[in-house]
Design an enzyme around this catalytic site. Structure first.
Site, mmCIF file in Angstrom:
data_model
loop_
_atom_site.group_PDB
_atom_site.id
_atom_site.type_symbol
_atom_site.label_atom_id
_atom_site.label_comp_id
_atom_site.label_asym_id
_atom_site.label_seq_id
_atom_site.Cartn_x
_atom_site.Cartn_y
_atom_site.Cartn_z
ATOM 1 N N GLU A 338 0.619 -1.089 -0.030
ATOM 2 C CA GLU A 338 0.068 -0.016 -0.008
ATOM 3 C C GLU A 338 0.816 1.387 -0.037
ATOM 4 O OE1 GLU A 338 -3.805 -1.590 2.379
ATOM 5 O OE2 GLU A 338 -2.224 -0.988 3.751
HETATM 6 C C1 NGO Z 1 -4.052 -4.540 4.558
HETATM 7 C C2 NGO Z 1 -3.079 -3.657 5.028
HETATM 8 C C3 NGO Z 1 -2.890 -3.559 6.492
HETATM 9 C C4 NGO Z 1 -4.103 -3.503 7.326
HETATM 10 C C5 NGO Z 1 -4.889 -4.920 6.980
HETATM 11 C C6 NGO Z 1 -6.264 -4.890 7.675
HETATM 12 C C7 NGO Z 1 -1.924 -5.421 4.293
HETATM 13 C C8 NGO Z 1 -0.884 -6.308 3.739
HETATM 14 N N1 NGO Z 1 -1.881 -4.328 4.313
HETATM 15 O O1 NGO Z 1 -3.225 -5.764 4.614
HETATM 16 O O2 NGO Z 1 -2.074 -2.302 6.674
HETATM 17 O O3 NGO Z 1 -3.935 -3.655 8.671
HETATM 18 O O4 NGO Z 1 -5.004 -4.930 5.608
HETATM 19 O O5 NGO Z 1 -6.915 -6.230 7.504
#
Ligand code: NGO
Length: 527
Positions: A338
């Site tokens: 992200e």
């Molecule tokens: C995503 C995000 C995390 C969140 C999570 C919550 C990934 C790999 N990045 O997973 O920052 O905490 O969802 O479900």
């Protein structure tokens, strides 16, 4: 000397027993109703023998391989489970004698057991666990625990009989990497809380615990030369609570504790995004030289290390060097998810510069699957966290020789709610009841990703909504055992009906261990 210790233990325990009032309750376990295959994860090969059964008694001894300190430690850990509930002395002795006992021996096992498997024979006169390694012996003892009545897990003395169903198991894992992940950044969890989770996951033959040690909301591991990461960056968490961090000594304590249970800790420092805690602690890591405030919300994707500043790479190298020194395992996880605040070209540039730093310190890089698009290094381990079964970049990486770790969010994310009424958790990847968590085949899940490219599975537990062990347990149980079975058991054993019956028997065990599990309506819990 051993005999003397044995006699002393006998004497002490007898004295305790004399004053003990056995509960007249329904603690009586339906000892013979289960068979040698009634365990999670399902054993690779199990042959029940109804004519045989072993009954633990006052004279039961655990014999361990002569000359192996690790075998002795595995024996001691087993004895520590058995003693409080049975009230038996259960001495642990090197195996130079054979008698009415449980023997943990190295060597002589079925060739299929490999490095982590074991062979278990239960006969009227003895229980014999053989393995090539202490890890295999440990796995065998976890199976044995589950073959005893659930009341064996109680911390106070219970009524027997302590009968183990007869037969033979030859067992070994399908995948090398069977992981759980705990996010200690969004909410901080103490050393004791993490140890508790290690105790619980190790019962299901999980062999990796990935700790998400940094994120926007908190930096949780001491790094020499960068003290504000923890003193300031670790001082809060989601919701504004006090946060916390592990000193180097505390972290090493966790590594050692996990090791006793044959779990390797995989540390993650998420970068270049999810870095607000670091950016807030050191102004020089920001492109504009201004430190942002600490963050206690739950949005993602707004922070980035400054890709064009040299200090960024000094910082990253200091962090990776320290993590590598604290890590006995082969992987350091560098996040990479992200990165909405990093330009795509910068992201590639950053990862191409950082993954060789991981190699420089003798480790391989793991990363969230976005990392797959950044390079050709086949030692990098992308962790797939998508919500469907198509990912061309991950498949392309596998074609270049990379192994892939599977954590599809709509199946394996333990922080998703079970149903609409679940008081904790998130919903972005969907609702995940235990049958959904169990209902996928890691070896044939992502389109065009062959089983031979799958290193294993991992069940992530993100902690935006979780504040304590009760919360962790409620989200992990019963789904963590489902993912653990997908990682260990051969696909030929995969069967929801069988799994749900075996899972039903775990409820009573969790109740006795004070594990706050979710009583899924999909399961006919046995208590
Ligand atoms: C995503 C995000 C995390 C969140 C999570 C919550 C990934 C790999 N990045 O997973 O920052 O905490 O969802 O479900």
């Amino acid at each position: 000397m051993h005999v003397r210790r044995f006699l002393t233990v006998m004497a002490v325990t007898t004295a305790t027993a004399a004053t003990f009032q056995a509960p007249a309750s329904a603690e009586q376990a339906p000892a013979m109703s289960k068979s040698i295959s009634s365990v999670i994860p399902a054993p690779a090969v199990a042959q029940p023998d109804a004519r045989q059964a072993f009954r633990l008694g006052w004279g039961t001894v655990i014999f361990t391989q002569i000359g192996s300190r690790e075998a002795a430690s595995v024996g001691k850990q087993l004895a520590e489970v058995l003693r409080p509930s049975t009230g038996f002395p259960v001495p642990v002795l090197p195996a130079f004698v054979h008698g009415h006992g449980i023997s943990l021996l190295l060597g002589g096992a079925d060739a299929r057991v490999g490095k982590e498997g074991y062979e278990l024979k239960v006969e009227r006169s003895q229980i014999l666990i053989r393995a090539n390694t202490p890890a295999g012996l440990f796995a065998g003892t976890q199976t044995l625990r589950q073959l005893l009545p659930a009341s064996v897990e109680s911390k106070s003395r219970q009524k027997g009989p302590w009968v183990v169903p007869g037969g033979k198991i030859v067992d070994f894992p399908r995948f090398a990497y069977r992981g759980a992940m705990l996010d200690v950044s969004r909410h901080f969890f103490s050393v004791d809380e993490v140890r508790g989770y290690i105790d619980q996951i190790s019962q299901y033959k999980v062999n990796r615990l990935h700790l998400h040690l940094s994120d926007d909301q908190g930096w949780r591991i001491e790094i020499p030369g960068w003290p504000r990461l923890t003193s300031y960056g670790g001082s809060t968490e989601v919701g504004g609570g006090p946060g916390g961090f592990y000193t180097k000594e505390q972290y090493l304590e966790l590594v050692a504790y996990a090791k006793q249970k044959y779990i390797t800790i995989v540390p993650e420092i998420d970068m270049p995004g999810h870095t607000n805690a670091a950016l807030a602690s050191y102004a020089e890591l920001n492109c504009n030289g201004i430190a942002p405030p600490l963050y206690t919300g739950t949005s993602v994707g707004f922070s980035s290390l400054c890709i064009d500043k040299e200090i960024t790479y000094k910082f990253v190298e200091d962090v990776i060097r320290e993590l590598a020194a604290l890590t006995p395992g082969e992987y350091i996880h560098i996040g990479g998810d992200e990165t909405h605040a990093t330009k795509p070209a910068d992201y590639v540039k950053f990862m191409q510069r950082v993954t060789p730093i991981v190699a420089k310190y003798g480790k391989k890089a793991a990363g969230w699957h976005e990392i797959a698009k950044t390079q050709n290094d086949p030692s990098v381990l992308p962790q797939y966290w998508g919500t469907d079964d198509v990912d061309e970049e991950v498949v392309a990486a596998a074609q270049r020789g990379n192994k892939i770790l599977l954590s599809p969010a709509h199946k394996s994310y333990l922080d998703m709610k079970y149903d609409r009424n679940t008081p904790l958790g998130l919903t972005w990847a969907g609702l995940i009841e235990v049958d959904t968590a169990y209902g996928w085949n890691p070896g044939a899940f992502v389109k065009n990703l062959p089983e031979s490219s799958v290193l294993g599975v991992e069940a992530p537990l993100w902690s935006e909504t979780l504040e304590n062990s009760d919360h962790i347990e409620f989200m992990a149980f019963p789904r963590l055992p489902a993912i653990a079975e997908l990682g260990w058991s051969p696909w030929s054993t995969h069967d929801w009906e069988s799994f749900r019956q075996r899972l039903a028997q775990q409820g009573d065990r969790w109740a006795r261990q004070n594990v706050n599990f979710y009583r899924s309506p999909k399961i006919a819990w046995n208590s």
